[in-house]
Design an enzyme around this catalytic site. Structure first.
Site, mmCIF file in Angstrom:
data_model
loop_
_atom_site.group_PDB
_atom_site.id
_atom_site.type_symbol
_atom_site.label_atom_id
_atom_site.label_comp_id
_atom_site.label_asym_id
_atom_site.label_seq_id
_atom_site.Cartn_x
_atom_site.Cartn_y
_atom_site.Cartn_z
ATOM 1 N N ASN A 8 81.372 -2.073 25.221
ATOM 2 C CA ASN A 8 80.014 -2.021 25.735
ATOM 3 C C ASN A 8 79.126 -1.702 24.113
ATOM 4 O O ASN A 8 79.071 -0.687 23.788
ATOM 5 C CB ASN A 8 79.609 -1.009 26.538
ATOM 6 C CG ASN A 8 78.130 -0.993 27.031
ATOM 7 O OD1 ASN A 8 77.461 -1.855 26.515
ATOM 8 N ND2 ASN A 8 77.963 -0.241 27.968
ATOM 9 N N ARG A 92 80.565 -6.091 28.224
ATOM 10 C CA ARG A 92 79.313 -6.143 28.987
ATOM 11 C C ARG A 92 78.367 -6.642 28.428
ATOM 12 O O ARG A 92 78.063 -6.526 26.976
ATOM 13 C CB ARG A 92 79.093 -4.502 29.023
ATOM 14 C CG ARG A 92 77.848 -4.173 29.797
ATOM 15 C CD ARG A 92 77.311 -2.839 29.913
ATOM 16 N NE ARG A 92 76.260 -2.698 31.020
ATOM 17 C CZ ARG A 92 75.455 -1.628 31.105
ATOM 18 N NH1 ARG A 92 75.924 -0.420 30.369
ATOM 19 N NH2 ARG A 92 74.581 -1.569 32.016
ATOM 20 N N HIS A 181 72.042 -3.425 36.150
ATOM 21 C CA HIS A 181 72.908 -2.683 36.733
ATOM 22 C C HIS A 181 73.881 -3.282 37.622
ATOM 23 O O HIS A 181 74.484 -2.805 38.410
ATOM 24 C CB HIS A 181 72.333 -1.380 37.324
ATOM 25 C CG HIS A 181 71.569 -0.504 36.404
ATOM 26 N ND1 HIS A 181 70.371 0.078 36.981
ATOM 27 C CD2 HIS A 181 72.162 -0.015 35.359
ATOM 28 C CE1 HIS A 181 70.309 0.961 36.049
ATOM 29 N NE2 HIS A 181 71.076 1.058 34.962
ATOM 30 N N HIS A 207 71.677 3.336 42.346
ATOM 31 C CA HIS A 207 72.011 3.752 40.950
ATOM 32 C C HIS A 207 71.088 4.502 40.258
ATOM 33 O O HIS A 207 70.103 3.945 39.548
ATOM 34 C CB HIS A 207 72.546 2.508 40.175
ATOM 35 C CG HIS A 207 73.095 2.828 38.691
ATOM 36 N ND1 HIS A 207 74.314 2.622 38.517
ATOM 37 C CD2 HIS A 207 72.527 3.283 37.725
ATOM 38 C CE1 HIS A 207 74.381 3.109 37.445
ATOM 39 N NE2 HIS A 207 73.282 3.392 36.532
ATOM 40 N N ARG A 240 61.303 5.782 31.383
ATOM 41 C CA ARG A 240 60.588 4.107 31.508
ATOM 42 C C ARG A 240 59.629 4.532 33.070
ATOM 43 O O ARG A 240 59.736 5.214 33.829
ATOM 44 C CB ARG A 240 61.428 3.233 31.978
ATOM 45 C CG ARG A 240 62.308 2.895 30.719
ATOM 46 C CD ARG A 240 63.421 1.895 31.271
ATOM 47 N NE ARG A 240 64.767 2.008 30.513
ATOM 48 C CZ ARG A 240 65.864 1.407 31.093
ATOM 49 N NH1 ARG A 240 65.993 1.169 32.205
ATOM 50 N NH2 ARG A 240 66.864 1.745 30.146
ATOM 51 N N GLU A 333 75.329 10.820 41.519
ATOM 52 C CA GLU A 333 76.566 11.472 41.761
ATOM 53 C C GLU A 333 76.553 12.885 41.623
ATOM 54 O O GLU A 333 77.571 13.596 42.308
ATOM 55 C CB GLU A 333 77.739 10.945 40.607
ATOM 56 C CG GLU A 333 77.955 9.279 41.034
ATOM 57 C CD GLU A 333 78.533 8.527 39.720
ATOM 58 O OE1 GLU A 333 79.278 9.516 38.917
ATOM 59 O OE2 GLU A 333 78.504 7.641 39.605
ATOM 60 N N GLU A 382 81.666 1.117 35.723
ATOM 61 C CA GLU A 382 81.282 -0.187 35.347
ATOM 62 C C GLU A 382 82.449 -0.516 34.287
ATOM 63 O O GLU A 382 82.815 -1.843 34.340
ATOM 64 C CB GLU A 382 79.967 0.059 34.558
ATOM 65 C CG GLU A 382 78.544 0.121 35.449
ATOM 66 C CD GLU A 382 77.539 0.392 34.733
ATOM 67 O OE1 GLU A 382 77.347 1.792 34.515
ATOM 68 O OE2 GLU A 382 76.690 -0.361 34.491
#
Ligand code: AMP
Length: 395
Positions: A8, A92, A181, A207, A240, A333, A382
């Site tokens: 990634n 990714r 995502h 997510h 954001r 999570e 991921e």
């Protein structure tokens, strides 16, 4: 053993995992930070062994990747004797536009395709290309697979992905909702299908992490998602803004005398729960501050929760009902408070959770006794999803 390396690559970083696909176990993982910046550092851990830390100038991704290879093949603390033991590399890639609806085995055409979308992913796509090119140069003959963050959302219908602007803007400049995502939303969807033993499900995947997004998934296919042309749209996130009236943007530019680049940075980096609270973008800090009576921290949490709840309602309508709501990501999570608050007052959707089960850790079924909707916590992975896609395409 079947070793797959997952990469990634960010603008100044490379995160990686070496996964043994025979048992899907992580054999080694690491991170190179501050590539091309003063203070570059590699941190590598082979499972069960001591860490390797390398602090030295790393001018570009090529140099950084050479350090990763050195760490992976380190005689004492490494994971493999030689890079020949690695059968494929999965990357990714942020933006695959409309071209990439599936992961792709990399060739020159695929690289050109990723280049085509640099304009839409200006920070990530160039780094992703560098990551792929570096692996092609340093690991010749080993196949590379690109796994796109946007691909899972390519099944959205046109009436969901188009913005209400002149159609030519879409036709001529590809301006539309893409969503991100995707690898995570797909992984969560597949875990749910496996767990429940069926695919005919209406699922809302949540997510929630540094960046947050929801997806509405019907029969395994995404029909809507909260992020847009870029990952700025939708939920209120760590830093954001999420959804905002476009006219507010030009108004902010006037009032603060900002350029276009400055306002985009303002909305991406200084906004969200950080901007509202003035405390932090990290939910552990925010909740600690709110518990001590910081009203702005509580307001930021309330706003975050409200926006999620609003989108759950919207997506339940888009799906024509909901069978499963699933939480993932650093917040989804770990944060039972956020999960519980997001689902409060949704009795009209027949959703409730079990407060005791919600205190648990890891993969959880937190469905309430009288809930008709299954509520699950599915730790996302991921890297594993990328490794699975890579195995399927390259081996
Ligand atoms: P991610 O981007 O998925 O890695 O999520 C990172 C974010 O998860 C952090 O910025 C925190 O806001 C949040 N997070 C991680 N651990 C916890 C926790 N135990 N409780 C609440 N939030 C957490």
């Amino acid at each position: 053993m079947t070793y797959i390396l997952v990469i990634n690559a960010g603008s100044s970083s490379i995160k990686y995992q070496l996964i043994d696909m025979d048992n899907e176990e992580v054999k080694a993982k690491g991170l190179v930070e501050r590539i091309g910046i003063e203070g570059a550092q590699l941190t590598h851990t082979t499972t069960g062994k001591d860490k390797i830390i390398v602090k030295k100038a790393m001018a570009d991704h090529g140099v950084a990747m050479q350090e990763v290879i050195k760490a992976l093949t380190d005689e004492e603390l490494g994971a493999v004797k030689s890079m020949d033991e690695i059968q494929a590399v999965g990357h990714r890639v942020l933006h695959g536009g409309e071209k990439f609806t599936q992961p792709s085995l990399v060739d020159e055409n695929v690289l050109d395709g990723i280049r085509e979308y640099i304009e839409l992913g200006p920070l990530h796509n160039p780094a992703n290309i560098k990551g792929i090119e570096t692996c092609m140069a340093l690991m010749p003959g080993i196949p590379n697979v690109a796994v796109f963050d946007t691909a899972f959302h390519q099944t959205m219908p046109d009436y969901a992905y188009l913005y209400g602007i002149p159609y030519d803007a879409y036709k001529d400049h590809k301006i539309r909702k893409y969503g991100f995502h995707g690898t995570s939303h797909r992984y969560i969807t597949m875990q749910i299908e496996k767990k429940l033993g069926r695919k005919d499900l209406r699922i809302i995947t949540c997510h929630l992490g540094n960046g947050s997004s929801l997806a509405a998934v019907k029969d395994g296919k995404c029909i809507d998602t909260t992020m847009g042309l870029t990952p700025l749209e939708g939920l209120i996130m760590g830093t954001r803004s999420g959804d905002i009236d476009p006219t507010a943007v030009t108004y902010i530019m006037k009032k603060y005398d900002m350029t276009a680049e400055e306002v985009v940075s303002f909305l991406n980096k200084k906004s969200g729960v950080l901007g509202i609270s003035g405390v932090s973008s990290d939910f552990r800090d925010l909740e600690a501050a709110a518990n001590e009576g910081n009203e702005k921290a509580q307001l930021a949490l309330n706003m975050f929760i409200y926006r999620i709840k609003k989108y759950i309602g919207a997506f339940a309508a888009a799906l024509g009902g909901v069978d499963v709501i699933a939480f993932a990501g650093g917040i989804g999570e770990n944060d039972g408070y956020i999960r519980s608050e997001c689902l409060k007052g949704l009795d009209f959707l027949n959703v409730s959770i079990d407060d005791e089960a919600n205190k648990g850790r890891g993969e959880l079924d937190i469905t309430g006794a009288d809930s008709k909707v299954k509520v699950l916590v599915i730790p996302t992975n991921e890297e594993l999803m990328i490794a699975r896609e890579t195995k399927a395409l390259a081996l």
